[in-house]
Design a protein around this motif. Structure first.
Motif, PDB file in Angstrom:
ATOM      1  N   VAL A 284      24.547  46.411  45.860  1.00  0.00           N
ATOM      2  CA  VAL A 284      25.050  46.334  44.490  1.00  0.00           C
ATOM      3  C   VAL A 284      24.548  45.040  43.874  1.00  0.00           C
ATOM      4  CG1 VAL A 284      27.106  46.295  43.040  1.00  0.00           C
ATOM      5  CG2 VAL A 284      27.097  47.617  45.174  1.00  0.00           C
ATOM      6  N   CYS A 285      23.760  45.156  42.813  1.00  0.00           N
ATOM      7  CA  CYS A 285      23.201  43.969  42.168  1.00  0.00           C
ATOM      8  C   CYS A 285      23.937  43.698  40.865  1.00  0.00           C
ATOM      9  CB  CYS A 285      21.720  44.172  41.895  1.00  0.00           C
ATOM     10  SG  CYS A 285      20.756  44.185  43.391  1.00  0.00           S
ATOM     11  N   VAL A 286      24.476  42.508  40.761  1.00  0.00           N
ATOM     12  CA  VAL A 286      25.268  42.163  39.590  1.00  0.00           C
ATOM     13  C   VAL A 286      24.605  41.003  38.856  1.00  0.00           C
ATOM     14  CG1 VAL A 286      27.567  41.575  38.752  1.00  0.00           C
ATOM     15  CG2 VAL A 286      27.299  42.783  40.943  1.00  0.00           C
ATOM     16  N   ALA A 287      24.025  41.310  37.695  1.00  0.00           N
ATOM     17  CA  ALA A 287      23.431  40.258  36.877  1.00  0.00           C
ATOM     18  C   ALA A 287      24.539  39.545  36.130  1.00  0.00           C
ATOM     19  CB  ALA A 287      22.434  40.865  35.900  1.00  0.00           C
ATOM     20  N   ALA A 288      24.473  38.215  36.099  1.00  0.00           N
ATOM     21  CA  ALA A 288      25.537  37.471  35.420  1.00  0.00           C
ATOM     22  C   ALA A 288      24.990  36.202  34.794  1.00  0.00           C
ATOM     23  CB  ALA A 288      26.640  37.131  36.420  1.00  0.00           C
ATOM     24  N   GLU A 289      25.777  35.663  33.892  1.00  0.00           N
ATOM     25  CA  GLU A 289      25.484  34.347  33.335  1.00  0.00           C
ATOM     26  C   GLU A 289      26.525  33.402  33.914  1.00  0.00           C
ATOM     27  OE1 GLU A 289      22.895  34.438  31.480  1.00  0.00           O
ATOM     28  OE2 GLU A 289      22.882  36.617  31.219  1.00  0.00           O
ATOM     29  N   GLU A 290      26.283  32.127  33.707  1.00  0.00           N
ATOM     30  CA  GLU A 290      27.211  31.155  34.250  1.00  0.00           C
ATOM     31  C   GLU A 290      28.636  31.406  33.758  1.00  0.00           C
ATOM     32  OE1 GLU A 290      26.023  27.185  33.518  1.00  0.00           O
ATOM     33  OE2 GLU A 290      27.874  26.374  34.370  1.00  0.00           O
ATOM     34  N   GLU A 291      28.774  31.716  32.468  1.00  0.00           N
ATOM     35  CA  GLU A 291      30.106  31.864  31.870  1.00  0.00           C
ATOM     36  C   GLU A 291      30.800  33.138  32.350  1.00  0.00           C
ATOM     37  OE1 GLU A 291      27.284  31.642  29.929  1.00  0.00           O
ATOM     38  OE2 GLU A 291      27.395  29.439  29.863  1.00  0.00           O
ATOM     39  N   THR A 292      29.995  34.168  32.659  1.00  0.00           N
ATOM     40  CA  THR A 292      30.603  35.457  32.971  1.00  0.00           C
ATOM     41  C   THR A 292      30.733  35.714  34.473  1.00  0.00           C
ATOM     42  OG1 THR A 292      28.425  36.492  32.935  1.00  0.00           O
ATOM     43  CG2 THR A 292      29.664  36.526  30.884  1.00  0.00           C
ATOM     44  N   ALA A 293      30.111  34.872  35.283  1.00  0.00           N
ATOM     45  CA  ALA A 293      29.999  35.173  36.713  1.00  0.00           C
ATOM     46  C   ALA A 293      31.360  35.364  37.386  1.00  0.00           C
ATOM     47  CB  ALA A 293      29.205  34.085  37.415  1.00  0.00           C
ATOM     48  N   ALA A 294      32.291  34.440  37.113  1.00  0.00           N
ATOM     49  CA  ALA A 294      33.590  34.498  37.790  1.00  0.00           C
ATOM     50  C   ALA A 294      34.316  35.799  37.446  1.00  0.00           C
ATOM     51  CB  ALA A 294      34.441  33.298  37.399  1.00  0.00           C
ATOM     52  N   GLU A 295      34.242  36.141  36.170  1.00  0.00           N
ATOM     53  CA  GLU A 295      34.897  37.354  35.700  1.00  0.00           C
ATOM     54  C   GLU A 295      34.277  38.605  36.333  1.00  0.00           C
ATOM     55  OE1 GLU A 295      35.127  38.944  31.290  1.00  0.00           O
ATOM     56  OE2 GLU A 295      35.557  36.786  31.432  1.00  0.00           O
ATOM     57  N   ARG A 296      32.962  38.624  36.346  1.00  0.00           N
ATOM     58  CA  ARG A 296      32.257  39.769  36.933  1.00  0.00           C
ATOM     59  C   ARG A 296      32.567  39.895  38.416  1.00  0.00           C
ATOM     60  NH1 ARG A 296      27.170  42.467  35.082  1.00  0.00           N
ATOM     61  NH2 ARG A 296      28.737  44.061  35.281  1.00  0.00           N
ATOM     62  N   TYR A 297      32.664  38.758  39.061  1.00  0.00           N
ATOM     63  CA  TYR A 297      32.986  38.758  40.491  1.00  0.00           C
ATOM     64  C   TYR A 297      34.317  39.471  40.737  1.00  0.00           C
ATOM     65  CZ  TYR A 297      33.933  37.055  45.211  1.00  0.00           C
ATOM     66  OH  TYR A 297      34.220  36.985  46.548  1.00  0.00           O
ATOM     67  N   GLU A 298      35.353  39.046  39.977  1.00  0.00           N
ATOM     68  CA  GLU A 298      36.680  39.662  40.119  1.00  0.00           C
ATOM     69  C   GLU A 298      36.590  41.172  39.931  1.00  0.00           C
ATOM     70  OE1 GLU A 298      39.331  38.251  41.167  1.00  0.00           O
ATOM     71  OE2 GLU A 298      38.299  36.302  41.257  1.00  0.00           O
ATOM     72  N   GLU A 299      35.909  41.529  38.856  1.00  0.00           N
ATOM     73  CA  GLU A 299      35.816  42.919  38.446  1.00  0.00           C
ATOM     74  C   GLU A 299      35.101  43.781  39.512  1.00  0.00           C
ATOM     75  OE1 GLU A 299      34.065  42.890  34.474  1.00  0.00           O
ATOM     76  OE2 GLU A 299      32.756  44.511  35.158  1.00  0.00           O
ATOM     77  N   VAL A 300      33.965  43.272  39.971  1.00  0.00           N
ATOM     78  CA  VAL A 300      33.163  44.060  40.913  1.00  0.00           C
ATOM     79  C   VAL A 300      33.811  44.109  42.295  1.00  0.00           C
ATOM     80  CG1 VAL A 300      30.952  44.164  42.130  1.00  0.00           C
ATOM     81  CG2 VAL A 300      31.016  43.594  39.694  1.00  0.00           C
ATOM     82  N   MET A 301      34.361  42.984  42.721  1.00  0.00           N
ATOM     83  CA  MET A 301      34.844  42.905  44.099  1.00  0.00           C
ATOM     84  C   MET A 301      36.177  43.615  44.308  1.00  0.00           C
ATOM     85  SD  MET A 301      32.319  41.644  45.516  1.00  0.00           S
ATOM     86  CE  MET A 301      32.914  41.594  47.211  1.00  0.00           C
ATOM     87  N   LYS A 302      36.846  43.957  43.195  1.00  0.00           N
ATOM     88  CA  LYS A 302      38.100  44.700  43.281  1.00  0.00           C
ATOM     89  C   LYS A 302      37.912  45.980  44.102  1.00  0.00           C
ATOM     90  CE  LYS A 302      39.496  45.653  39.280  1.00  0.00           C
ATOM     91  NZ  LYS A 302      39.703  45.499  37.870  1.00  0.00           N
ATOM     92  N   ASP A 303      36.801  46.652  43.821  1.00  0.00           N
ATOM     93  CA  ASP A 303      36.545  47.930  44.497  1.00  0.00           C
ATOM     94  C   ASP A 303      35.714  47.767  45.766  1.00  0.00           C
ATOM     95  OD1 ASP A 303      37.750  49.047  42.268  1.00  0.00           O
ATOM     96  OD2 ASP A 303      35.823  49.116  41.192  1.00  0.00           O
ATOM     97  N   LEU A 304      35.301  46.561  46.055  1.00  0.00           N
ATOM     98  CA  LEU A 304      34.373  46.361  47.182  1.00  0.00           C
ATOM     99  C   LEU A 304      34.901  45.317  48.159  1.00  0.00           C
ATOM    100  CD1 LEU A 304      31.098  46.301  45.067  1.00  0.00           C
ATOM    101  CD2 LEU A 304      31.708  48.079  46.698  1.00  0.00           C
ATOM    102  N   LYS A 305      36.196  45.403  48.409  1.00  0.00           N
ATOM    103  CA  LYS A 305      36.814  44.378  49.281  1.00  0.00           C
ATOM    104  C   LYS A 305      36.148  44.341  50.657  1.00  0.00           C
ATOM    105  CE  LYS A 305      41.059  43.048  47.343  1.00  0.00           C
ATOM    106  NZ  LYS A 305      41.084  43.860  46.111  1.00  0.00           N
ATOM    107  N   GLY A 306      35.869  43.111  51.111  1.00  0.00           N
ATOM    108  CA  GLY A 306      35.325  42.953  52.459  1.00  0.00           C
ATOM    109  C   GLY A 306      33.821  43.133  52.562  1.00  0.00           C
ATOM    110  N   VAL A 307      33.169  43.533  51.473  1.00  0.00           N
ATOM    111  CA  VAL A 307      31.712  43.694  51.516  1.00  0.00           C
ATOM    112  C   VAL A 307      31.051  42.312  51.422  1.00  0.00           C
ATOM    113  CG1 VAL A 307      29.724  44.725  50.352  1.00  0.00           C
ATOM    114  CG2 VAL A 307      31.872  45.981  50.485  1.00  0.00           C
ATOM    115  N   GLN A 308      29.938  42.136  52.145  1.00  0.00           N
ATOM    116  CA  GLN A 308      29.247  40.846  52.132  1.00  0.00           C
ATOM    117  C   GLN A 308      28.681  40.532  50.759  1.00  0.00           C
ATOM    118  OE1 GLN A 308      27.932  39.279  55.575  1.00  0.00           O
ATOM    119  NE2 GLN A 308      26.819  41.093  56.211  1.00  0.00           N
TER     120      GLN A 308
END
Lengths: 376, 380
Positions: A284-308
């Motif tokens: 899963v490739c997640v493009a982000a900017e500095e300002e949006t990275a933290a938010e995107r992380y929360e959003e994406v990792m919600k469904d992908l718990k434990g994935v590297q």
């Protein structure tokens, strides 16, 4: 592609000596390519760089910049040098000030930029080389590798159109070396012409499109690296070595009767070619900017718990420092390698790197491996 | 094995208000081993070396040499430094004299050795680093790589029992890097304990018996390389990365292509472990064990070894080679180059210092012992 530099029969001899360090050298540097300059000590790499930046004026031949002969008047040189930044092998040769942030600001201030702009560039550049905590420290208190990073920050802060890096990874620890290569790739994607000279054949083989080989003041070869490395006698004569992955590919292919082409250049390509991979792991490739990275992380990792997870690029690395990322360095190769071995992973990257991700997936497809890639 | 050098709970900072560069550093270096010291920029490698060599004194804790704490008395320090030599990263930091031969003689002169002995050592050391012709040259005129070699000659001339090399290959082209590594291997073969700090993960992985990883002023890992690299979290924390062949080998093992062990550490080992066909004809590796006075030309003629790709490895082999007019294809990285020729089905010849024989055939033996292929090693 446009021509950035062209050397035509350039000959240069240091005053008071007789050896022609550059001896009727011909070379063209195209804009927008990833260029490597290789050669043994004394082959003329550093002299070439000084010639490109107008520090040395050749006794014979002509250096062209954007099709025009270099103008060696003061104004002409100033013009040339506002476009070109050079990172010298030895950082101590380009450190001018006593404090880290002053030193990084030196170049931009000379360009006549206003204070705010200078400050913005300095803090960005220091962050890109992970030296922000050292901004107010005296340079003498830093280690060799740290001073090197400051020198790199100084060059980045100039926002150059052409970046010449002489041994940019020498003396840097492995992670810092990876970051420098990431930065080089970012500059390349921003349209900066990046020219790297190095003795680290393995690192540069992964990155460069074009390799120019210097020998005895001439260009011995210029083109894709494989064309040069396929001729071991010449490699040896030039005092160089073939990259270990190139050798392994050649030897395994010879023994197993496989085609050497496509040439693997990194771990994921090598293991895809020789490991008979089955099902791809999900990448899963997640493009982000500095300002949006933290938010995107929360959003994406919600469904992908434990994935590297991995980060690629200084913006997301900085934004996600506290997020327990698994692969903080060399993450592109690590995540693609995981896909090859059937493991899922999530790669957060500065959005500018999208073409690099695509290029990697394409290369793997050429090798015969389809990555289960999902860009979100 | 005996412990040769030891740091025992050392703390050190450059100024009282500054950070602790050493903060409870404890580490043992075993005699006769090849130890790699790794760590990120600023982890304290160079500081540690200056403490081990008594160039600096710890704020607390002890440095022990052969189980005895350093006294820091002038006389003891001189004696200790004749045994523990440092090759600094930047050669300009350790050149003391204007001419090459004077600089190399500097250490032995300080040891108050007889004149003839000094002369012999200077000559031999300059030969070992390939700088004989530059004996009378001013150091000012030498390039960076040449200076590095002269400082290495200076270290060799001390005949130390421990050599500490700080980034010995940084800034050197591949050819010179291999020359330096060969000299390090030569010293190790003659019983010297070699310690090397380097950021080149692949190089240290193929070289080291033992790994010490510095982090936060402490030694965070001591042992063989593989257990450390198997713990990726620690690798990352220490500012390091996995060696390329280690990562490839692990991935291929995960894919069911071979087991994790034996761990290949060099490219030829990795290539043969990976290749499917284990029964293919590989070339013969002819190894000529050459003493200084061996007539190489006669051996090559007698055994009809002429015309094959030929490499040289080790001091006595190089001396023997000089005495004849034999052409050699591989003047550096001889063992790996000759082994690679064998992998490509060609016979090759390696003229080798008998002391260095085991090192020269490491890769070929690895391939043979584990059934990854068969390289006939023909000892001449």
């Amino acid at each position: 592609m446009s021509e950035i530099f062209r050397l035509e029969d350039v000959t240069f001899t240091h005053p008071g000596t007789t050896r022609k360090v550059l001896n009727k050298m011909n070379l063209t540097i195209e804009g927008g390519s990833r260029d490597a300059v290789l050669g043994m000590n004394g082959a003329g790499k550093t002299t070439l760089f000084y010639t490109l930046t107008g520090v040395y004026k050749p006794q014979e031949g002509t250096v062209y910049n954007h099709g025009e002969p270099v103008d060696y008047t003061r104004a002409g040189l100033q013009n040339l040098r506002s476009d070109v930044a050079v990172i010298l092998q030895n950082p101590d040769e380009q450190i001018f000030c006593s404090l880290v942030e002053e030193d990084v600001a030196f170049g931009p201030l000379n360009l006549g930029l206003d204070r705010d702009e200078v400050e913005r560039r300095v803090s960005k550049a220091l962050r890109d080389v992970r030296m922000t905590p050292y901004a107010r420290r005296p340079l003498q208190q830093l280690s060799g590798g740290q001073r090197k990073r400051v020198a790199i920050a100084g060059a980045l802060a100039m926002n150059p159109k052409i970046m010449i890096m002489d041994e940019p990874t020498a003396g840097l620890d492995p992670q810092a070396s990876m970051e420098v290569m990431e930065l080089a790739e970012k500059l390349h994607l921003q349209g900066v012409t990046v020219l790297i000279s190095t003795h680290d054949i393995d690192i540069i083989y992964k990155w460069a499109d074009t390799s120019s080989i210097l020998y005895n003041g001439k260009i011995e070869y210029s083109g894709p690296a494989e064309g040069f490395y396929s001729d071991p006698e010449t490699v040896y004569r030039c005092g160089l070595l073939t990259p270990s992955i190139f050798n392994m590919n050649r030897d395994i292919c010879a023994i197993d009767g496989m085609d050497v082409d496509p040439y693997p250049r990194n771990c994921c390509e090598f293991t895809a070619k020789f490991g008979n991979p089955k099902e791809s792991g999900r990448l899963v490739c997640v493009a982000a900017e500095e300002e949006t990275a933290a938010e995107r992380y929360e959003e994406v990792m919600k469904d992908l718990k434990g994935v590297q997870t991995g980060v690629y690029g200084s913006d997301v690395r900085y934004a996600l420092t506290d997020n327990g990322i698994d692969f903080r360095f060399d993450a592109m190769d690590m995540c693609f390698t995981d896909a090859v071995r059937g493991k899922d992973s999530v790669l957060f990257y500065d959005s500018i790197y999208t073409p690099t991700i695509k290029e990697q997936a394409d290369k793997l497809r050429k090798i015969g491996f389809d990555v289960d890639l999902e860009v979100i | 094995m005996a412990t040769l050098l030891e740091a025992d709970n050392i703390t050190f900072s450059y100024d009282k208000k500054g950070p602790k560069v050493m903060d409870g550093m404890s580490m043992k270096i075993e005699e006769g081993k090849k130890t790699a010291i790794m760590g990120c920029n600023g982890a304290g490698k160079s500081t540690l070396f200056s403490l081990l060599n008594a160039l600096r004194k710890p704020d607390s804790g002890k440095v022990l040499f052969r189980d005895k704490p350093l006294t820091y008395r002038h006389k003891d320090i001189i004696k200790m430094r004749s045994e523990v030599s440092i090759l600094f990263q930047n050669p300009n930091d350790m050149m003391f004299k204007p001419y090459v031969e004077q600089d190399v003689a500097f250490g032995p002169e300080n040891m108050k050795l007889p004149k003839e002995e000094i002369e012999e050592r200077v000559q031999e050391s300059l030969f070992a680093v390939g700088m004989e012709e530059y004996r009378k040259t001013p150091i000012m005129k030498l390039s960076y790589g040449q200076r590095k070699r002269v400082t290495l000659a200076g270290v060799l001339a001390m005949r130390p029992s421990v050599i500490i090399m700080d980034e010995p290959t940084a800034g050197l082209d591949p050819q010179m890097a291999y020359e330096v590594m060969e000299i390090a291997e030569q010293m190790h073969s003659s019983g010297v304990t070699v310690i090397m700090a380097s950021h080149d993960t692949d190089l240290t992985y193929s070289w080291a018996d033992e790994l010490r990883v510095l982090y936060g002023g402490k030694c965070m890992y001591a042992g063989e390389p593989e257990p450390f690299y198997s713990d990726f979290e620690s690798v990352q924390k220490a500012g390091l990365l996995l060696p390329t062949v280690f990562m490839m080998n692990r991935t291929l093992a995960d894919l069911g292509k071979g087991s994790l062990e034996p761990y290949p550490r060099a490219q030829s080992q990795m290539a043969l472990k990976t290749a499917q066909h284990k029964d293919v004809d590989l070339g013969v590796l002819h190894v000529i064990k050459a003493e200084r006075d061996t007539d190489i030309k006669a051996i090559i003629d007698d055994y009809q070894l002429g015309g094959m790709p030929t490499g040289v490895y080790g001091m006595s082999a190089r001396m023997a080679l000089r005495a004849t007019s034999t052409d050699v294809d591989f003047l550096y990285n001889g063992p790996e180059n000759c082994t690679m020729k064998c992998l490509n089905g060609q016979d090759s010849v390696l003229i080798c210092d008998p002391l260095m024989f085991d090192k020269a055939v490491t890769s070929a033996m690895f391939i043979n012992e584990h059934g990854f292929g068969k390289i006939n090693i023909d000892v001449v």
